[in-house]
Enzyme design. Structure first.
Site, PDB file in Angstrom:
ATOM      1  N   ASP A 130      43.343  39.865  58.117  1.00 51.56           N
ATOM      2  CA  ASP A 130      43.493  40.334  56.741  1.00 51.56           C
ATOM      3  C   ASP A 130      42.278  41.223  56.465  1.00 51.56           C
ATOM      4  OD1 ASP A 130      43.463  40.723  54.002  1.00 51.56           O
ATOM      5  OD2 ASP A 130      43.671  38.600  53.461  1.00 51.56           O
ATOM      6  N   LYS A 157      42.167  47.625  47.124  1.00 51.65           N
ATOM      7  CA  LYS A 157      40.713  47.473  47.171  1.00 51.65           C
ATOM      8  C   LYS A 157      40.049  48.774  47.655  1.00 51.65           C
ATOM      9  CE  LYS A 157      41.513  43.115  46.268  1.00 51.65           C
ATOM     10  NZ  LYS A 157      41.885  42.069  47.223  1.00 51.65           N
ATOM     11  N   TRP A 177      41.164  33.324  50.245  1.00 52.93           N
ATOM     12  CA  TRP A 177      42.303  34.072  50.800  1.00 52.93           C
ATOM     13  C   TRP A 177      42.677  33.543  52.173  1.00 52.93           C
ATOM     14  CZ3 TRP A 177      44.691  36.075  47.029  1.00 52.93           C
ATOM     15  CH2 TRP A 177      44.021  36.710  45.987  1.00 52.93           C
TER      16      TRP A 177
HETATM   17  C1  LIG Z   1      42.812  40.756  47.116  1.00 53.85           C
HETATM   18  C2  LIG Z   1      42.970  40.081  48.421  1.00 53.85           C
HETATM   19  C3  LIG Z   1      44.181  39.462  48.790  1.00 53.85           C
HETATM   20  C4  LIG Z   1      45.373  39.386  47.867  1.00 53.85           C
HETATM   21  O1  LIG Z   1      45.972  40.610  47.803  1.00 53.85           O
HETATM   22  P1  LIG Z   1      47.341  40.820  46.991  1.00 53.85           P
HETATM   23  O2  LIG Z   1      47.697  42.204  47.383  1.00 53.85           O
HETATM   24  O3  LIG Z   1      47.005  40.665  45.542  1.00 53.85           O
HETATM   25  O4  LIG Z   1      48.319  39.819  47.443  1.00 53.85           O
HETATM   26  C5  LIG Z   1      44.259  38.892  50.037  1.00 53.85           C
HETATM   27  N1  LIG Z   1      43.218  38.909  50.892  1.00 53.85           N
HETATM   28  C6  LIG Z   1      42.042  39.478  50.567  1.00 53.85           C
HETATM   29  C7  LIG Z   1      40.918  39.468  51.546  1.00 53.85           C
HETATM   30  C8  LIG Z   1      41.881  40.080  49.324  1.00 53.85           C
HETATM   31  O5  LIG Z   1      40.715  40.650  48.999  1.00 53.85           O
END
Ligand SMILES: *Cc1c(COP(=O)(O)O)cnc(C)c1O
Length: 354
Positions: free
Chosen positions: A165, A189, A98
């Site tokens: 993030d 999540k 990511w």
């Molecule tokens: C799941 C995840 C993403 C992607 O998220 P989307 O909402 O599917 O774009 C980005 N960064 C991290 C750390 C993730 O766990």
């Protein structure tokens, strides 16, 4: 009974699912479903307002920050962040897939400095020694690496604003928001069903890039319109509100952190004391949210059998991501302690058989 270890979308508190279902049937006794009302209806703005207020309260967000709810997932933030903040140069810490994807988008907008990377070690640790260029517009990190099971537990010291993030560890532990310029994440999540993205942004960082920003990608449009510039993801926002209420009823972030430490310690102890399983991430960087482990070399051929065995015992979503292999047990806020205990039982039983 199912034990839901899915990495995302993932387990939500039962109460949140029930209250969301209720809102789908009849929203606040209005005789209408939440699916069929206008986001401009008098009863929806309070949902957004309360969700924002609870976010601020639970994370102790200081004055000068806005909280907004958007569509597009964390992946859209990979480009929205540099669109709004990158004038010349940005620094990125490469701790996983990511993080790497975020970096790729930033390159479209300016110079990107990768301050450190653990790619050569298949991202089994978080690099600690690196220099952040003082002339960067921001420094981007991924606090929890969902795929590799590593997590940063300290808010970084940085000469430039930190962008994080936090898709997979938001609200799971205490953070000092004042040390960040912008925090974002997909809600699926730890917070809500898929479809909504949260952004916490320090207002004074906005409005400094010289490029024109398309309206929908301009954070200021959303901060000044309280997330209602256009039709927001109404139902996921409502679920997010219910999760935030649930978190508050259950002692807030501090209590959640305590529960998460207990769950993760139990599972890591079981892995460390096992004859056949072994953890993949370096102990000091082990994630509390995504616990990755594999079979020791001499037992490798048993992985498929264990997955089938765990499946029969009600374990869901324990297959590891293909880039790590083995197993991943995601232990988000809503995962009950009982599920962790059940997984450990299942691992022990399997070990006895072999
Ligand atoms: C799941 C995840 C993403 C992607 O998220 P989307 O909402 O599917 O774009 C980005 N960064 C991290 C750390 C993730 O766990």
């Amino acid at each position: 009974m199912k034990h839901n270890f899915n990495a995302g979308p993932s387990v939500l508190p039962r109460e949140v699912i029930e209250r969301t279902a209720q809102a789908v049937l009849d929203f606040q006794g209005e005789g209408l479903s939440i699916l069929e009302i206008s986001h401009r209806a008098k009863y929806f703005q309070p949902v957004v307002d309360e969700a924002v207020a609870l976010f601020k309260e639970l994370l102790d967000i200081p004055e000068g920050y806005s909280v907004i709810f958007l569509g597009g997932g964390a992946s859209l933030q990979f480009c929205m962040v540099p669109f709004n903040l990158l004038e010349h140069k940005a620094a990125y810490l490469n701790t996983g897939v990511w993080a790497k994807k975020a970096q790729k988008e930033a390159k479209l907008f300016g110079e990107v400095v990768e301050v450190a990377s653990s790619a050569d070690a298949n991202y089994t640790f978080i690099p600690k020694k690196y220099e952040i260029p003082a002339d960067a517009d921001y420094f981007h990190i991924t606090t929890n690496n969902t795929i590799y099971g590593t997590e940063m537990f300290t808010d970084p010291d940085s000469p430039v604003p930190v962008v994080a993030d936090m898709s997979s560890d938001i609200l799971s532990r205490h953070i000092d928001v004042s040390k960040y310029g912008l925090i974002y994440g997909g809600a699926q999540k730890n917070l809500a069903p898929a479809g909504v993205t949260f952004v916490i942004v320090k207002d004074e960082l906005l409005g400094h890039v010289s490029r024109p920003i398309p309206t929908m990608l301009d954070y200021r449009i959303h901060t000044t319109n309280n997330s209602l510039f256009n039709t927001p993801p109404v139902l996921p926002i409502y679920s997010a509100l219910e999760t935030l209420r649930w978190l508050k009823r259950n002692g807030g972030v501090a209590a959640a952190e305590k529960r998460n430490i207990e769950k993760a310690s139990l599972l890591y102890d079981a892995i460390d004391n096992s004859r056949i399983f072994v953890g993949t991430a370096r102990p000091e960087d082990r994630s509390r949210m995504n616990i990755c482990f594999v079979m020791k070399e001499e037992y490798k051929e048993l992985e498929a059998e264990f997955l089938a065995f765990a499946g029969e015992k009600g374990m869901v979503g324990v297959k590891g991501h293909r880039s790590v292999g083995g197993f991943r047990a995601s232990c988000y806020n809503a995962l009950p302690l009982e599920s962790v205990k059940a997984l450990i039982e299942c691992m022990k039983e399997f070990e006895k058989k072999h």
